[in-house]
Design a protein around this motif. Structure first.
Motif, PDB file in Angstrom:
ATOM      1  N   HIS A  17      41.569  57.705  37.347  1.00  0.00           N
ATOM      2  CA  HIS A  17      40.697  56.533  37.338  1.00  0.00           C
ATOM      3  C   HIS A  17      41.085  55.525  36.256  1.00  0.00           C
ATOM      4  CE1 HIS A  17      38.503  59.022  40.139  1.00  0.00           C
ATOM      5  NE2 HIS A  17      37.956  57.910  40.549  1.00  0.00           N
ATOM      6  N   ALA A  18      41.602  55.991  35.130  1.00  0.00           N
ATOM      7  CA  ALA A  18      42.114  55.065  34.117  1.00  0.00           C
ATOM      8  C   ALA A  18      43.343  54.336  34.653  1.00  0.00           C
ATOM      9  CB  ALA A  18      42.452  55.813  32.831  1.00  0.00           C
ATOM     10  N   SER A  19      44.194  55.034  35.384  1.00  0.00           N
ATOM     11  CA  SER A  19      45.369  54.404  35.999  1.00  0.00           C
ATOM     12  C   SER A  19      44.935  53.332  36.999  1.00  0.00           C
ATOM     13  CB  SER A  19      46.233  55.446  36.723  1.00  0.00           C
ATOM     14  OG  SER A  19      46.744  56.381  35.812  1.00  0.00           O
ATOM     15  N   LEU A  20      43.954  53.654  37.815  1.00  0.00           N
ATOM     16  CA  LEU A  20      43.443  52.678  38.777  1.00  0.00           C
ATOM     17  C   LEU A  20      42.921  51.439  38.063  1.00  0.00           C
ATOM     18  CD1 LEU A  20      42.552  51.857  41.666  1.00  0.00           C
ATOM     19  CD2 LEU A  20      40.379  53.033  41.179  1.00  0.00           C
ATOM     20  N   ARG A  21      42.112  51.620  37.030  1.00  0.00           N
ATOM     21  CA  ARG A  21      41.557  50.474  36.292  1.00  0.00           C
ATOM     22  C   ARG A  21      42.669  49.651  35.636  1.00  0.00           C
ATOM     23  NH1 ARG A  21      36.276  49.676  35.161  1.00  0.00           N
ATOM     24  NH2 ARG A  21      34.820  51.228  35.976  1.00  0.00           N
ATOM     25  N   THR A  22      43.672  50.328  35.099  1.00  0.00           N
ATOM     26  CA  THR A  22      44.773  49.612  34.447  1.00  0.00           C
ATOM     27  C   THR A  22      45.538  48.764  35.459  1.00  0.00           C
ATOM     28  OG1 THR A  22      44.976  51.335  32.771  1.00  0.00           O
ATOM     29  CG2 THR A  22      46.890  49.915  33.102  1.00  0.00           C
ATOM     30  N   ILE A  23      45.830  49.339  36.605  1.00  0.00           N
ATOM     31  CA  ILE A  23      46.561  48.606  37.649  1.00  0.00           C
ATOM     32  C   ILE A  23      45.739  47.434  38.164  1.00  0.00           C
ATOM     33  CG2 ILE A  23      47.438  48.803  40.015  1.00  0.00           C
ATOM     34  CD1 ILE A  23      48.301  51.716  39.162  1.00  0.00           C
ATOM     35  N   LEU A  24      44.472  47.675  38.485  1.00  0.00           N
ATOM     36  CA  LEU A  24      43.623  46.593  38.990  1.00  0.00           C
ATOM     37  C   LEU A  24      43.412  45.510  37.939  1.00  0.00           C
ATOM     38  CD1 LEU A  24      40.985  48.627  41.031  1.00  0.00           C
ATOM     39  CD2 LEU A  24      42.881  47.231  41.915  1.00  0.00           C
ATOM     40  N   SER A  25      43.325  45.905  36.689  1.00  0.00           N
ATOM     41  CA  SER A  25      43.182  44.940  35.609  1.00  0.00           C
ATOM     42  C   SER A  25      44.392  44.008  35.570  1.00  0.00           C
ATOM     43  CB  SER A  25      43.038  45.661  34.266  1.00  0.00           C
ATOM     44  OG  SER A  25      43.090  44.743  33.202  1.00  0.00           O
ATOM     45  N   GLY A  26      45.579  44.580  35.652  1.00  0.00           N
ATOM     46  CA  GLY A  26      46.792  43.769  35.627  1.00  0.00           C
ATOM     47  C   GLY A  26      46.892  42.830  36.811  1.00  0.00           C
ATOM     48  N   LEU A  27      46.395  43.245  37.950  1.00  0.00           N
ATOM     49  CA  LEU A  27      46.487  42.406  39.151  1.00  0.00           C
ATOM     50  C   LEU A  27      45.398  41.339  39.228  1.00  0.00           C
ATOM     51  CD1 LEU A  27      47.370  45.179  41.741  1.00  0.00           C
ATOM     52  CD2 LEU A  27      48.876  43.366  40.902  1.00  0.00           C
ATOM     53  N   THR A  28      44.237  41.612  38.654  1.00  0.00           N
ATOM     54  CA  THR A  28      43.116  40.677  38.769  1.00  0.00           C
ATOM     55  C   THR A  28      42.898  39.831  37.517  1.00  0.00           C
ATOM     56  OG1 THR A  28      41.497  42.279  37.944  1.00  0.00           O
ATOM     57  CG2 THR A  28      41.902  42.244  40.346  1.00  0.00           C
ATOM     58  N   GLY A  29      43.492  40.239  36.396  1.00  0.00           N
ATOM     59  CA  GLY A  29      43.265  39.515  35.149  1.00  0.00           C
ATOM     60  C   GLY A  29      41.924  39.823  34.519  1.00  0.00           C
ATOM     61  N   THR A  30      41.278  40.881  34.968  1.00  0.00           N
ATOM     62  CA  THR A  30      39.990  41.311  34.427  1.00  0.00           C
ATOM     63  C   THR A  30      40.223  42.536  33.542  1.00  0.00           C
ATOM     64  OG1 THR A  30      38.905  40.592  36.461  1.00  0.00           O
ATOM     65  CG2 THR A  30      37.663  42.097  35.054  1.00  0.00           C
ATOM     66  N   ALA A  31      39.588  42.573  32.391  1.00  0.00           N
ATOM     67  CA  ALA A  31      39.740  43.720  31.497  1.00  0.00           C
ATOM     68  C   ALA A  31      39.341  45.001  32.232  1.00  0.00           C
ATOM     69  CB  ALA A  31      38.877  43.545  30.248  1.00  0.00           C
ATOM     70  N   PRO A  32      40.052  46.111  31.979  1.00  0.00           N
ATOM     71  CA  PRO A  32      39.737  47.363  32.685  1.00  0.00           C
ATOM     72  C   PRO A  32      38.261  47.762  32.609  1.00  0.00           C
ATOM     73  CG  PRO A  32      41.757  47.625  31.439  1.00  0.00           C
ATOM     74  CD  PRO A  32      41.178  46.284  31.059  1.00  0.00           C
ATOM     75  N   ALA A  58      38.603  40.250  45.958  1.00  0.00           N
ATOM     76  CA  ALA A  58      38.939  40.585  47.343  1.00  0.00           C
ATOM     77  C   ALA A  58      40.098  41.584  47.415  1.00  0.00           C
ATOM     78  CB  ALA A  58      39.300  39.314  48.102  1.00  0.00           C
ATOM     79  N   THR A  59      40.555  42.063  46.291  1.00  0.00           N
ATOM     80  CA  THR A  59      41.661  43.012  46.263  1.00  0.00           C
ATOM     81  C   THR A  59      41.234  44.347  46.865  1.00  0.00           C
ATOM     82  OG1 THR A  59      42.477  41.956  44.258  1.00  0.00           O
ATOM     83  CG2 THR A  59      43.301  44.167  44.725  1.00  0.00           C
ATOM     84  N   GLU A  60      42.059  44.861  47.787  1.00  0.00           N
ATOM     85  CA  GLU A  60      41.805  46.161  48.404  1.00  0.00           C
ATOM     86  C   GLU A  60      42.613  47.220  47.659  1.00  0.00           C
ATOM     87  OE1 GLU A  60      39.815  46.763  51.018  1.00  0.00           O
ATOM     88  OE2 GLU A  60      39.335  44.698  51.559  1.00  0.00           O
ATOM     89  N   PHE A  61      42.077  48.423  47.545  1.00  0.00           N
ATOM     90  CA  PHE A  61      42.791  49.480  46.827  1.00  0.00           C
ATOM     91  C   PHE A  61      42.410  50.842  47.376  1.00  0.00           C
ATOM     92  CE2 PHE A  61      38.798  48.907  44.685  1.00  0.00           C
ATOM     93  CZ  PHE A  61      38.371  50.203  44.446  1.00  0.00           C
ATOM     94  N   SER A  62      43.229  51.816  47.031  1.00  0.00           N
ATOM     95  CA  SER A  62      42.956  53.204  47.389  1.00  0.00           C
ATOM     96  C   SER A  62      43.553  54.088  46.314  1.00  0.00           C
ATOM     97  CB  SER A  62      43.565  53.527  48.757  1.00  0.00           C
ATOM     98  OG  SER A  62      43.255  54.844  49.160  1.00  0.00           O
ATOM     99  N   LEU A  63      42.912  55.200  46.049  1.00  0.00           N
ATOM    100  CA  LEU A  63      43.326  56.143  45.012  1.00  0.00           C
ATOM    101  C   LEU A  63      43.361  57.542  45.603  1.00  0.00           C
ATOM    102  CD1 LEU A  63      43.706  57.046  41.974  1.00  0.00           C
ATOM    103  CD2 LEU A  63      41.212  57.146  41.871  1.00  0.00           C
ATOM    104  N   SER A  64      44.398  58.292  45.263  1.00  0.00           N
ATOM    105  CA  SER A  64      44.470  59.696  45.654  1.00  0.00           C
ATOM    106  C   SER A  64      45.161  60.464  44.544  1.00  0.00           C
ATOM    107  CB  SER A  64      45.260  59.849  46.959  1.00  0.00           C
ATOM    108  OG  SER A  64      45.269  61.206  47.370  1.00  0.00           O
ATOM    109  N   TYR A  65      44.704  61.671  44.314  1.00  0.00           N
ATOM    110  CA  TYR A  65      45.390  62.512  43.338  1.00  0.00           C
ATOM    111  C   TYR A  65      45.249  63.963  43.727  1.00  0.00           C
ATOM    112  CZ  TYR A  65      40.711  62.836  41.278  1.00  0.00           C
ATOM    113  OH  TYR A  65      39.363  63.018  41.069  1.00  0.00           O
ATOM    114  N   SER A  66      46.265  64.723  43.355  1.00  0.00           N
ATOM    115  CA  SER A  66      46.295  66.149  43.657  1.00  0.00           C
ATOM    116  C   SER A  66      47.228  66.812  42.667  1.00  0.00           C
ATOM    117  CB  SER A  66      46.797  66.368  45.080  1.00  0.00           C
ATOM    118  OG  SER A  66      46.824  67.739  45.381  1.00  0.00           O
TER     119      SER A  66
END
Length: 186
Positions: A17-32, A58-66
């Motif tokens: 979830h930290a990885s997801l927030r970091t990636i989305l932050s970089g793409l949207t310009g919003t702090a994680p 409007a950014t779409e995303f998906s997360l998976s981990y195993s």
């Protein structure tokens, strides 16, 4: 109350979830820590338990981990990603029974030692597609044959290495270039 029995699971969840927030932050310009999430309406029943979405983007995303693998997919269209460990033969055999008949036939056509890998590939494709749709496993698992693309959807196997199968599903009517970026292992 802690929902994780093992510390490793808690750490894996936190890292994913930290990885997801970091990636989305970089793409949207919003702090994680300023990113806000919500749930879209379920396409099956309309309830508020559909795909996770950003509240203000409007950014779409998906997360998976195993185990030690984390995948994050981002697009402008609905998207789903899934990673699965290769199961034990008896687990693959048992779960293959609930798949689409054509998928079951593909698994059964594989040599016995290759059936768990064949199952994992199809299961990852199926979960990626169902995540992209927003239904998850609430949709009948046997309803769709995910061996190839589906109407309006591009399904792609992702190269993640031995012991795993991974797939990406993107809602798009025409084939698109898909780029895979490697990151640090969990």
């Amino acid at each position: 109350m802690d929902i994780f029995v093992r510390d490793a699971d808690r750490l894996r969840y936190g890292f994913a979830h930290a990885s997801l927030r970091t990636i989305l932050s970089g793409l949207t310009g919003t702090a994680p820590d300023a990113l806000r999430f919500a749930r879209s309406s379920c396409p099956g029943c309309g309830g508020p338990h559909g795909r996770p979405v950003l509240s203000t983007q409007a950014t779409e995303f998906s997360l998976s981990y195993s185990r030690d693998m984390v995948l994050v997919a981002v697009a402008s269209e609905p998207i789903g990603v899934d990673v699965e460990p290769t199961p034990e033969p008896e687990v693959a055999e048992e779960l293959a029974r609930i798949l689409h008949p054509a998928e079951r036939a593909e698994i059964e056509a594989a040599p016995p030692h290759g059936r768990p890998v064949a199952f994992a590939r199809l299961w990852a494709r199926k979960e990626a597609y169902l995540k992209g749709l927003g239904t998850g496993l609430g949709r009948e698992v046997a309803a769709d044959d995910v061996r190839g693309d589906l109407p309006g959807w591009r399904l792609t196997d992702l190269p993640v290495g031995t012991g795993y199968a991974a797939a990406l599903a993107v809602a798009c009517p025409v084939p698109r270039l898909i780029r895979v970026h490697r990151s640090v292992p969990v």
